[in-house]
Design a protein around this motif. Structure first.
Motif, PDB file in Angstrom:
ATOM      1  N   ALA A  63     -22.696 -19.855 -10.045  1.00  0.00           N
ATOM      2  CA  ALA A  63     -21.528 -19.036 -10.904  1.00  0.00           C
ATOM      3  C   ALA A  63     -21.268 -17.817  -9.972  1.00  0.00           C
ATOM      4  N   ILE A  64     -21.996 -17.374  -9.217  1.00  0.00           N
ATOM      5  CA  ILE A  64     -21.503 -16.201  -8.213  1.00  0.00           C
ATOM      6  C   ILE A  64     -20.318 -16.317  -7.528  1.00  0.00           C
ATOM      7  N   VAL A 109     -16.712 -14.833  -8.224  1.00  0.00           N
ATOM      8  CA  VAL A 109     -15.948 -13.997  -7.271  1.00  0.00           C
ATOM      9  C   VAL A 109     -14.615 -14.416  -7.197  1.00  0.00           C
ATOM     10  N   THR A 128     -12.093 -19.869 -16.898  1.00  0.00           N
ATOM     11  CA  THR A 128     -13.215 -18.804 -17.301  1.00  0.00           C
ATOM     12  C   THR A 128     -14.090 -19.491 -18.264  1.00  0.00           C
ATOM     13  N   PHE A 168      -6.010 -11.513  -2.526  1.00  0.00           N
ATOM     14  CA  PHE A 168      -6.996 -10.393  -2.454  1.00  0.00           C
ATOM     15  C   PHE A 168      -7.947 -11.114  -2.137  1.00  0.00           C
ATOM     16  N   ILE A 228     -12.691 -15.766  -9.367  1.00  0.00           N
ATOM     17  CA  ILE A 228     -11.947 -15.238 -10.500  1.00  0.00           C
ATOM     18  C   ILE A 228     -11.444 -13.833 -10.368  1.00  0.00           C
ATOM     19  N   PHE A 229     -12.539 -12.814  -9.899  1.00  0.00           N
ATOM     20  CA  PHE A 229     -12.205 -11.484  -9.796  1.00  0.00           C
ATOM     21  C   PHE A 229     -11.046 -11.559  -8.489  1.00  0.00           C
ATOM     22  N   ASN A 230     -11.101 -12.285  -7.416  1.00  0.00           N
ATOM     23  CA  ASN A 230     -10.118 -12.148  -6.482  1.00  0.00           C
ATOM     24  C   ASN A 230      -8.643 -12.311  -6.936  1.00  0.00           C
ATOM     25  N   ILE A 255      -3.321 -10.408  -8.580  1.00  0.00           N
ATOM     26  CA  ILE A 255      -2.148 -10.059  -9.525  1.00  0.00           C
ATOM     27  C   ILE A 255      -2.153  -8.512  -9.717  1.00  0.00           C
ATOM     28  N   LEU A 261      -7.787 -12.103 -10.091  1.00  0.00           N
ATOM     29  CA  LEU A 261      -7.380 -10.904 -10.804  1.00  0.00           C
ATOM     30  C   LEU A 261      -6.853  -9.880  -9.798  1.00  0.00           C
ATOM     31  N   GLY A 262      -7.505  -9.635  -8.547  1.00  0.00           N
ATOM     32  CA  GLY A 262      -7.375  -8.439  -7.576  1.00  0.00           C
ATOM     33  C   GLY A 262      -5.782  -9.052  -7.223  1.00  0.00           C
ATOM     34  N   ILE A 317      -6.806 -19.424 -14.971  1.00  0.00           N
ATOM     35  CA  ILE A 317      -7.750 -18.387 -14.936  1.00  0.00           C
ATOM     36  C   ILE A 317      -8.452 -18.365 -16.199  1.00  0.00           C
ATOM     37  N   ALA A 318      -7.710 -18.157 -17.325  1.00  0.00           N
ATOM     38  CA  ALA A 318      -8.146 -18.269 -18.587  1.00  0.00           C
ATOM     39  C   ALA A 318      -8.866 -19.072 -19.190  1.00  0.00           C
ATOM     40  N   MET A 319      -8.594 -20.281 -18.918  1.00  0.00           N
ATOM     41  CA  MET A 319      -9.213 -21.579 -19.561  1.00  0.00           C
ATOM     42  C   MET A 319     -10.445 -21.853 -18.653  1.00  0.00           C
ATOM     43  N   LEU A 330      -2.055 -18.613 -14.479  1.00  0.00           N
ATOM     44  CA  LEU A 330      -2.540 -17.558 -15.321  1.00  0.00           C
ATOM     45  C   LEU A 330      -3.439 -18.273 -16.126  1.00  0.00           C
TER      46      LEU A 330
END
Lengths: 345, 601, 200
Positions: B326-327, B331, B362, B281, B333-335, B340, B337-338, B358-360, B355
């Motif tokens: 951090a921005i 971004v 974050t 994404f 991380i959100f991509n 999956i 998520l987008g 991503i969790a760890m 996956l």
């Protein structure tokens, strides 16, 4: 936990919900269980940090919950199921992507403003009436000097409650870091520099601290204590410390000890005002009034003091104090020296 | 030349035996060498961590001496960063970059071999210190003036400084090589914005390496001069400022953090789309945010130094730049998520690790965000809170990403899949154990436990959380053992993978597993970002496997190894003496001259 | 000879994505790395300027006229390097030899000047350990001198190849890359000369 600094009811509620969650057990437990806790502020400086930390935690917990929830939801909702159609090959969504660039930027601004304000507030010059203290880090103990009061002591820092303390930080050897968590953030002690730190203790009590920068073998054993006292108690302590050392009565064990002390190698490193002039080890003028020895790791009682004198490096790895054998002194002299040192109230 | 041309028809590498591995210039073999060597050092670093956790299991413990404890955490940090995570990433660079960009090898195959050998020798040299008077004990960050001859009279610091110089040569050589490879060796049609994301992250990492390592090289040169010739670079008495070391070290050290994490981000950016059956994404945004992180990584170094007392202006500046970084991280991380979101997620082990990353990550990113704020940092720095942070980023992040990569590309490397059952067991054991180990460290740190202490008093309230962390380590050990068992079983009995076991989109899945020595029979032409998912896919696979004419593959060479050995001996002469240094000089000169004049095609 | 030509041919045979030669690109990346190396050294010198506890101080000891001459010599060597490259690109064997040798000799003159300067300073009481100036000055200029030395060895190697007839027009790239290095070392010297000698 205190939230009185939050202006709005809503924020207070949310903060109570979100901050308390991850820190719940910390909030519930008392300072006695965690004496060195950085989450139990007892000075203005520590309180400022605590307030900021609560705001940070608030946002961090929100972001954490949102991201993990989205992740878990997506993983369950979009798991492969038999017969599921091929996913649409979406390559992106500009509006969405701009959105999730701006959202973190906004949160950052909300955090950046109080951050910068707290930086400048905590690093502003101390009030004029502050108590001046000079801290010198040594491998591996802390020296405390009160230049205006003419006092030099070690491992235990006495200050009066409610009075700003202006601390200048220096080192005799390597980098150390001065840290009393209950009083606020740490500050490094760096060769060739004089660092500064000030805070106003808000509650009477005893607070442990320790060196926070790796400084060699016994870094873990470089501890100290802060004694925040009522003003009159502090004045009494100052008066006692300003007296010359007690002269043992002739014929007592302590007098014998003084003789051993002055004839042996003790005087090379230790100062007892009017008796010896060494400056390498801690000043012993009123050593009997302290509660700990050896950089705050052993109680100041006859047994521990004796063992310490007999073989300091065996009790505290790397300690610079020579063992009795290396000082060419005999164990028979120890009880007398202990008696002498204990008499120096 | 005739022999190599003949050999290309064989599906697997014709040459075998020890000498063929010593002289190999094949990027795939070098990748395997990097990976296995780095894994051994990962185990050694883990053993060091285990001993430390056992020491901290209870207050006033006396399992190890304080000096040995200091050696353990110094070597644990140095080993995990320079001998495990970096070379594990290098292993993926080596094996995959030429395959992903449609090349037969890297731009400089012999330089590549040289990188590996000098990494190996440097790593061995560093660890020899345990047997020659004690390992370094000043922390992986080696703050001056504790590293001076006065306060560290032994040879430990010398081993450390010289060892890092040797390893730096390996990283630099690899950095140059991958920049040129990626910029210059792409298949026709593979524009920059058609490169797989892992290739992009490798490119950014390589730039960080070649620009960051010279800085620590200089810092270490100063240290070595101070220790060997009595110069004054870090001598406060001469007017020098030991904080100079911290500036130079972290000017290197913060880009180094991204050198460690960006490759893992690249790996999961390949894994997530494949197992979601959906393209990445916002590919351009992920690319640009990676580049932006690479740039910004140069403007945040002093956030490691808030306790130094740089003044409110500098503190504010570095707090703001750190928050800014951090921005792009958010971004990304959100991509992911987008990516999956709306996909058809297959929970293969590689996907679980991605996956989990991503969790760890974050988690580690958020605790990092907390100490981006200097006042908060002053309570957190040098405590276990930061230990928790770096392990969520580097273990939960980098290592989990690397495991995702191992499960994903193992079939490509060996021709067989890793067992799924054991893989899932590995993931869940690892996931639970890492949280049991590292999560309590947040609290024990906030409650006042400093880092790098070999002991703590019983009445401080640190006891049960430390015990929990120690217990967690055994879960991690179990997870790693399951992984090793899985690898050894799968190498023999694993399911045969075929060229494309996962339905991947990128070029490496177009060719057999393991790939032939020449990778591609004919270099294919690329028309899109996910070529194998497009209409061009089947045609491209045919082209990639059709041998269109004679293929030149470079012959093996032992000169890179000889040169690496010479340079290592030369530099270790600083510690061991001239009797090792002088042969080192001779071997180096002879090796490099022979290499330069050796025919390379 | 045959081997060398074959190598060249093979190199030319692989077109690159950017059209730029890979070795040249590697070298540019290397020079980028070198910028950070010298940047750190120079920054350290500047940070420590004026912090000495004892003399001698820079203005007491630096001989600007002398070093101006040796800086000029090094600058001239960049010119001869350009001529050497032009010669080899035009297949001018004699010119290649002459200009390569001239560049190497000018480089050696510069190094001789540096040796003289170092010795002179040493006798005037400035050693590596004397003070921060000695420490940072010798290490900075010493590393530059080491780079010049490597360049001189490289140039003589090319010269020997030219004498043996192993440096035909097709291998002009070898000279071009050596030239890149040589010019870089020159530019670094201009920076050092300006920051260390001229701006005190």
């Amino acid at each position: 936990m205190r939230f009185r600094t939050h202006p709005m009811m809503f924020r207070r509620l949310m903060a109570a919900l979100l901050v308390v969650l991850p820190l719940a057990f910390v909030a519930g437990c008392s300072m006695q269980d965690y004496p060195q806790s950085s989450l139990h502020p007892h000075s203005n400086y520590a309180q400022w940090i605590q307030t900021l930390l609560e705001q940070l935690t608030f946002w961090v917990v929100i972001i954490f919950v949102v991201v993990q929830a989205l992740l878990i939801y997506a993983a369950i909702r979009f798991r492969s199921r038999p017969g599921a159609p091929d996913p649409k090959p979406i390559h992106g969504n500009t509006a969405l992507e701009i959105g999730w660039t701006i959202a973190p930027a906004l949160i950052l601004t909300l955090v950046a403003v109080p951050t910068v304000l707290t930086i400048f507030k905590s690093q502003a010059p101390p009030p004029e009436d502050a108590l001046q203290v000079r801290v010198v880090g040594h491998q591996w103990w802390w020296e405390f000097q009160y230049p205006d009061l003419g006092i030099t002591t070690a491992s235990e820092l006495h200050v009066p409650v409610g009075v700003p303390v202006n601390i200048s930080l220096e080192t005799a050897d390597v980098i150390h870091s001065f840290w009393f968590p209950a009083m606020g953030g740490k500050r490094d002690v760096i060769p060739g520099r004089t660092n500064r730190l000030w805070f106003t203790p808000s509650d009477i009590g005893q607070y442990p601290g320790q060196c926070a920068e790796l400084c060699g073998t016994s870094h873990a054993n470089m501890r100290m204590a802060l004694m925040v006292q009522a003003p009159e108690e502090f004045q009494a302590w100052v008066a006692a410390q300003q007296l010359p050392p007690i002269e043992p009565e002739a014929g007592t064990l302590a007098a014998q000890g003084k003789q051993y002390f002055t004839q042996g190698q003790c005087i090379v490193c230790h100062m007892i005002q009017g008796v010896s002039a060494g400056v390498i080890g801690p000043n012993l003028t009123h050593v009997g009034s302290r509660t700990t020895i050896a950089g705050g790791i052993f109680p100041n009682d006859a047994a521990d003091l004796g063992k310490w004198i007999i073989n300091a490096p065996a009790r505290k790895p790397g300690a610079k104090m020579l063992s009795l054998k290396d000082m060419a002194m005999s164990p028979e002299q120890v009880p007398a020296i202990v008696a002498y040192l204990q008499s120096l109230k | 030349m005739a022999t190599t041309t003949a050999a290309i028809h064989a599906p697997v590498q014709a040459e075998s035996g020890l000498w063929s591995w010593i002289t190999t210039v094949d990027h795939k073999r070098i990748g395997i060498l990097y990976g296995t060597t780095a894994f051994v050092f990962f185990l050694i670093g883990g053993l060091e961590a285990t001993i430390m956790r056992l020491q901290l299991m209870r207050p006033d413990n006396t399992l190890v001496s304080p000096d040995f404890y200091n050696e353990l955490f110094t070597m644990h940090g140095t080993t995990m960063i320079f001998l495990a995570v970096m070379p594990l990433s290098a292993s993926f660079f080596n094996f995959l970059i030429p395959l992903m960009i449609g090349a037969r090898d890297v731009a400089f195959p012999r330089l590549n071999a040289f990188s590996y050998w000098i990494f190996l020798f440097g790593a061995i040299f560093l660890n020899l210190s345990f047997f020659f008077g004690g390992a370094p004990d000043v922390g992986w960050f080696g703050y001056s003036n504790l590293t001076s001859k006065q306060f560290s009279p032994g040879h430990g610091v010398d081993f450390w400084a010289v060892g890092l110089q040797i390893l730096g040569i390996a990283s630099l050589a690899a950095g140059f090589n991958f920049i040129v490879t990626i910029v210059n060796m792409r298949a026709p049609g593979m524009k920059l914005m058609r490169m797989p994301l892992f290739v992009w992250m490798t490119l950014v990492t390589s730039f960080l390496i070649i620009l960051a390592f010279p800085v620590i090289t200089v810092a270490l040169v100063f240290l070595l001069f101070d220790r060997f010739t009595g110069t004054n670079f870090y001598v406060p008495a001469a007017g020098a400022d030991p904080v100079l070391w911290q500036h130079l070290f972290w000017l290197f050290g913060h880009p180094e953090v991204y050198i460690l994490i960006l490759p893992a981000m690249g790996i999961i950016s390949e894994v997530l789309p494949t197992f979601s059956r959906k393209p990445l994404f916002g590919y351009p945004v992920v690319v640009y945010s990676g580049i932006f992180i690479g740039f910004m990584g140069w403007g945040v170094w002093s956030h490691h130094m808030f306790a130094v007392g740089l003044g409110p202006l500098a503190d504010s500046f570095f707090a703001l730049t750190t928050m800014l970084i951090a921005i792009p991280t958010g971004v990304k991380i959100f991509n992911w998520l987008g990516t999956i979101w709306g996909g058809r997620i297959e929970f293969k082990t590689a996907m679980l690790f991605a996956l989990g990353f991503i969790a760890m990550f974050t988690m580690g990113g958020l605790s990092g965000f907390m100490h981006a704020s200097p006042p908060a940092d002053l309570q957190q720095t040098d405590t276990y809170f930061v230990v928790a942070h770096i392990h969520y980023v580097l273990y939960g992040g980098a290592i989990m990403g690397i495991f995702a990569g191992i499960y994903y590309w193992f079939p490509k490397i060996t021709g067989r899949k890793l067992g799924e059952g054991l893989g899932q067991l590995h993931f869940w054991l690892n996931f639970v154990a890492l949280n049991v180990t590292f999560f309590p460290m947040h609290f024990v740190g906030l409650l006042g436990m400093p880092r790098r202490i070999y002991t703590y008093a019983p009445h401080m309230g640190f006891d049960w959380m430390n015990l929990l962390s120690t217990a967690g380590v055994f879960g991690i050990i179990a997870a790693v053992l399951v992984f090793m068992w899985n690898v050894s079983r799968s190498l023999r009995h694993g399911e045969v993978a075929g060229p494309d076991p996962w339905g991947g989109a990128t070029l490496e899945w177009a060719i057999p597993s393991p790939p032939p020595a020449h990778n591609f029979g004919t270099i294919p032409t690329v028309h899109s970002l996910d070529p194998l998912w497009h209409r061009e896919g089947p045609e491209l696979v045919k082209t990639a496997n059709r041998i269109g004419g004679p293929i030149h593959m470079p012959p093996g060479s032992h000169w890179p190894m000889a040169s690496a050995l010479g340079i290592t001996l030369l530099l270790s002469g600083m510690v061991f003496g001239w009797w090792l240094g002088i042969p080192g000089v001779l071997i180096t000169l002879y090796g490099i001259y022979s290499w330069a004049f050796e025919p390379c095609t | 000879m045959a081997v060398a030509t074959a190598t060249v041919a093979a190199h030319e045979a692989h077109p690159t994505s950017t059209g730029l030669n890979s070795r040249k690109m590697l070298f540019w990346a290397f020079l980028g790395s070198e910028c950070m190396f010298f940047g750190s050294l120079i920054a350290t010198y500047l940070v420590y300027r004026g912090r000495d506890q004892v003399g001698p101080h820079p203005h007491e000891i630096l001989n600007i006229p002398f070093t101006s001459v040796s800086a000029f010599v090094l600058l001239m060597s960049s010119l001869t390097m350009v001529l050497a490259l032009a010669a080899v690109q035009h297949g001018n064997v004699r010119g290649t030899r002459i200009w390569l040798a001239a560049t190497a000799l000018l480089g050696m003159t510069f190094l001789a000047g540096q040796c003289y300067e170092f010795t002179q300073f040493y006798f005037e009481g400035l050693a590596l350990q004397t003070n921060l100036f000695g420490t940072t000055f010798f290490v900075l200029t010493g590393f530059h001198g080491t780079h010049v030395t490597v360049g001189v060895i490289w140039l003589w190697t090319l010269f020997v190849m030219a004498m043996q007839g192993r440096l035909p027009r097709e291998r002009a790239l070898d000279v071009e890359i050596a030239g890149l290095y040589w010019h870089f070392v020159d530019v670094v010297w201009i920076a050092i000369f300006t920051l260390v000698y001229l701006i005190q």
